[in-house]
Design a protein around this motif. Sequence first.
Motif, PDB file in Angstrom:
ATOM      1  N   PHE A 105     -38.842 102.933  32.270  1.00 58.92           N
ATOM      2  CA  PHE A 105     -39.394 102.902  30.916  1.00 58.92           C
ATOM      3  C   PHE A 105     -39.348 101.506  30.312  1.00 58.92           C
ATOM      4  O   PHE A 105     -40.313 101.026  29.747  1.00 58.92           O
ATOM      5  CB  PHE A 105     -38.646 103.873  30.008  1.00 58.92           C
ATOM      6  CG  PHE A 105     -38.700 105.305  30.486  1.00 58.92           C
ATOM      7  CD1 PHE A 105     -39.822 106.090  30.232  1.00 58.92           C
ATOM      8  CD2 PHE A 105     -37.648 105.860  31.188  1.00 58.92           C
ATOM      9  CE1 PHE A 105     -39.902 107.396  30.674  1.00 58.92           C
ATOM     10  CE2 PHE A 105     -37.703 107.173  31.640  1.00 58.92           C
ATOM     11  CZ  PHE A 105     -38.839 107.945  31.380  1.00 58.92           C
ATOM     12  N   CYS A 106     -38.193 100.845  30.416  1.00 61.93           N
ATOM     13  CA  CYS A 106     -38.035  99.570  29.724  1.00 61.93           C
ATOM     14  C   CYS A 106     -37.639  98.435  30.655  1.00 61.93           C
ATOM     15  O   CYS A 106     -37.379  97.340  30.201  1.00 61.93           O
ATOM     16  CB  CYS A 106     -36.993  99.710  28.616  1.00 61.93           C
ATOM     17  SG  CYS A 106     -35.323  99.928  29.268  1.00 61.93           S
ATOM     18  N   LYS A 107     -37.571  98.682  31.946  1.00 64.53           N
ATOM     19  CA  LYS A 107     -37.170  97.678  32.939  1.00 64.53           C
ATOM     20  C   LYS A 107     -35.705  97.254  32.777  1.00 64.53           C
ATOM     21  O   LYS A 107     -35.300  96.204  33.242  1.00 64.53           O
ATOM     22  CB  LYS A 107     -38.073  96.420  32.900  1.00 64.53           C
ATOM     23  CG  LYS A 107     -39.558  96.715  32.981  1.00 64.53           C
ATOM     24  CD  LYS A 107     -39.983  96.980  34.410  1.00 64.53           C
ATOM     25  CE  LYS A 107     -41.466  97.355  34.455  1.00 64.53           C
ATOM     26  NZ  LYS A 107     -41.770  98.332  35.500  1.00 64.53           N
ATOM     27  N   GLY A 108     -34.929  98.076  32.082  1.00 64.42           N
ATOM     28  CA  GLY A 108     -33.506  97.800  31.938  1.00 64.42           C
ATOM     29  C   GLY A 108     -32.743  98.246  33.173  1.00 64.42           C
ATOM     30  O   GLY A 108     -33.333  98.656  34.167  1.00 64.42           O
ATOM     31  N   LYS A 141     -32.117 106.314  27.890  1.00 65.06           N
ATOM     32  CA  LYS A 141     -32.836 107.482  28.391  1.00 65.06           C
ATOM     33  C   LYS A 141     -32.152 108.012  29.643  1.00 65.06           C
ATOM     34  O   LYS A 141     -31.606 107.254  30.435  1.00 65.06           O
ATOM     35  CB  LYS A 141     -34.277 107.091  28.733  1.00 65.06           C
ATOM     36  CG  LYS A 141     -35.208 107.148  27.553  1.00 65.06           C
ATOM     37  CD  LYS A 141     -36.642 107.112  28.033  1.00 65.06           C
ATOM     38  CE  LYS A 141     -37.609 107.230  26.877  1.00 65.06           C
ATOM     39  NZ  LYS A 141     -38.162 105.956  26.457  1.00 65.06           N
ATOM     40  N   CYS A 166     -30.306 104.952  31.557  1.00 65.04           N
ATOM     41  CA  CYS A 166     -30.576 103.543  31.321  1.00 65.04           C
ATOM     42  C   CYS A 166     -29.558 102.985  30.330  1.00 65.04           C
ATOM     43  O   CYS A 166     -29.242 103.602  29.322  1.00 65.04           O
ATOM     44  CB  CYS A 166     -31.982 103.378  30.770  1.00 65.04           C
ATOM     45  SG  CYS A 166     -32.381 101.673  30.399  1.00 65.04           S
ATOM     46  N   GLU A 178     -33.653  99.799  38.445  1.00 66.09           N
ATOM     47  CA  GLU A 178     -34.437  99.466  37.266  1.00 66.09           C
ATOM     48  C   GLU A 178     -34.994 100.703  36.562  1.00 66.09           C
ATOM     49  O   GLU A 178     -35.577 101.572  37.191  1.00 66.09           O
ATOM     50  CB  GLU A 178     -35.579  98.548  37.703  1.00 66.09           C
ATOM     51  CG  GLU A 178     -36.234  97.821  36.562  1.00 66.09           C
ATOM     52  CD  GLU A 178     -37.322  96.901  37.079  1.00 66.09           C
ATOM     53  OE1 GLU A 178     -38.349  97.408  37.553  1.00 66.09           O
ATOM     54  OE2 GLU A 178     -37.140  95.673  37.017  1.00 66.09           O
ATOM     55  N   CYS A 179     -34.810 100.743  35.248  1.00 65.20           N
ATOM     56  CA  CYS A 179     -35.337 101.825  34.423  1.00 65.20           C
ATOM     57  C   CYS A 179     -36.863 101.740  34.416  1.00 65.20           C
ATOM     58  O   CYS A 179     -37.427 100.672  34.207  1.00 65.20           O
ATOM     59  CB  CYS A 179     -34.796 101.685  33.003  1.00 65.20           C
ATOM     60  SG  CYS A 179     -35.616 102.740  31.800  1.00 65.20           S
ATOM     61  N   LYS A 200     -30.015 100.280  28.635  1.00 61.28           N
ATOM     62  CA  LYS A 200     -30.702  99.604  27.545  1.00 61.28           C
ATOM     63  C   LYS A 200     -31.297 100.609  26.553  1.00 61.28           C
ATOM     64  O   LYS A 200     -30.986 100.570  25.371  1.00 61.28           O
ATOM     65  CB  LYS A 200     -31.803  98.727  28.129  1.00 61.28           C
ATOM     66  CG  LYS A 200     -32.117  97.495  27.309  1.00 61.28           C
ATOM     67  CD  LYS A 200     -33.103  96.627  28.072  1.00 61.28           C
ATOM     68  CE  LYS A 200     -33.937  95.782  27.148  1.00 61.28           C
ATOM     69  NZ  LYS A 200     -35.100  95.234  27.862  1.00 61.28           N
ATOM     70  N   CYS A 201     -32.146 101.536  27.051  1.00 63.48           N
ATOM     71  CA  CYS A 201     -32.816 102.451  26.132  1.00 63.48           C
ATOM     72  C   CYS A 201     -32.131 103.817  26.065  1.00 63.48           C
ATOM     73  O   CYS A 201     -32.560 104.689  25.327  1.00 63.48           O
ATOM     74  CB  CYS A 201     -34.289 102.611  26.505  1.00 63.48           C
ATOM     75  SG  CYS A 201     -34.555 103.390  28.106  1.00 63.48           S
TER      76      CYS A 201
END
Length: 72
Positions: free
Chosen positions: A39-42, A59, A54, A36-37, A56-57
């Motif tokens: 920063f964004c829980k991605g 990063k 990540c 899990e990221c 999703k974001c």
Amino acid sequence: MRTKKVKAAGRFGARYGTRVRKKIAQVESTQRTKQECSFCKGTAKRIAAGIWQCKKCDKKFTGHAYYLKKEE
Ligand SMILES: [Zn+2]
């Protein structure tokens, strides 16, 4: 081949000894769980040892070599 004792590391047959095979089985099973990221829980993907990106974001960040969060 999977075995009961060393799970997916059974593909190495009788080689390398049981200790290292048990260790790789443990590392690989942690790797396969969702990372899990922070920063964004991605979902984060491991690019290299300790480097994660990540999905999703987008990063890129550092973490542990084989996992991001250790599940107890
Ligand atoms: Zn993210």
